[in-house]
Design an enzyme around this catalytic site. Structure first.
Site, PDB file in Angstrom:
ATOM      1  N   CYS A   1       0.847  -1.185   0.000  1.00  0.00           N
ATOM      2  CA  CYS A   1       0.000   0.000   0.000  1.00  0.00           C
ATOM      3  C   CYS A   1       0.882   1.234   0.000  1.00  0.00           C
ATOM      4  O   CYS A   1       1.884   1.277   0.715  1.00  0.00           O
ATOM      5  CB  CYS A   1      -0.890  -0.008   1.248  1.00  0.00           C
ATOM      6  SG  CYS A   1      -1.973   1.425   1.380  1.00  0.00           S
ATOM      7  N   LEU A   2       0.510   2.229  -0.785  1.00  0.00           N
ATOM      8  CA  LEU A   2       1.283   3.474  -0.842  1.00  0.00           C
ATOM      9  C   LEU A   2       1.269   4.183   0.510  1.00  0.00           C
ATOM     10  O   LEU A   2       2.133   5.012   0.772  1.00  0.00           O
ATOM     11  CB  LEU A   2       0.713   4.390  -1.929  1.00  0.00           C
ATOM     12  CG  LEU A   2       0.810   3.839  -3.359  1.00  0.00           C
ATOM     13  CD1 LEU A   2       0.036   4.726  -4.332  1.00  0.00           C
ATOM     14  CD2 LEU A   2       2.265   3.710  -3.799  1.00  0.00           C
TER      15      LEU A   2
END
Ligand code: GNR
Ligand code: NI
Length: 170
Positions: A94-95
């Site tokens: 996930c960013l």
């Protein structure tokens, strides 16, 4: 957008808020969509939810087209999972969760209902990576991160790693 949108990262509390439905798809919404698209491609990522850029609104963008292929930004406003079946395990990242990935179990097939950027109703039947991506992004709208789906032990280990990284940068 003149400036890149900032991506908020865990443990920022903005990522834990339940995002608000969008009631008017106005010019501000269109600029936000464009900005999120740019930010997602720059990252690069396959999806991005508005809370990740600090806006607690029920809006996601995604694009699973091949990296060297033509861009095709998809937009879903107020998305809801209306059907889900089967299970699948996939290694997620996930960013908003730096330097970590882990296997997450999700539904293998989903039907997602929402509206597009023109306000037209949209039903998407997804499987494979698209199904995983849509569930991951809709989780963001509910203040849920993929690390909430892993074992408490793995999560504790990640929290310790993150604390160390925050003390000693780079
Ligand atoms: O770019 C992303 N890749 C990804 C890989 C496996 C499972 C989910 C994702 S979504 C992620 C971008 C992101 O953080 N979206 O919220
Ligand atoms: Ni994410």
């Amino acid at each position: 957008m003149a400036d890149d949108l900032k991506i908020y990262t865990y443990p920022d509390p903005i990522l834990r808020a339940k995002a608000e439905p969008i009631v008017n798809i106005d010019g501000g919404t269109q600029s936000l969509i464009n900005g999120m698209g740019e930010r997602m491609y720059k990252a690069p990522g396959i999806g991005l939810a508005a809370p990740q850029v600090g806006l607690s609104k029920r809006l996601i963008v995604y694009d699973l087209s091949p990296k060297n292929g033509a861009k095709n930004l998809s937009v879903l406003i107020n998305p809801e999972i209306v059907l889900a079946e089967g299970d699948v395990v996939y290694e997620e990242a996930c960013l908003s969760v730096i330097d970590f990935s882990a296997e997450v179990k999700r539904r293998a097939k989903v039907k997602v209902r929402g509206v597009d950027r023109d306000g037209n109703p949209l039903d998407i039947e997804a499987e494979g990576l698209l199904a995983i991506c849509l569930q991951h992004e809709i989780d963001h709208l509910n203040g849920v991160l993929f690390i909430d789906h892993i074992s408490p032990l793995k999560r504790t280990l990640y929290n310790k790693k993150l604390k160390k990284m925050m003390k000693k940068p780079s």
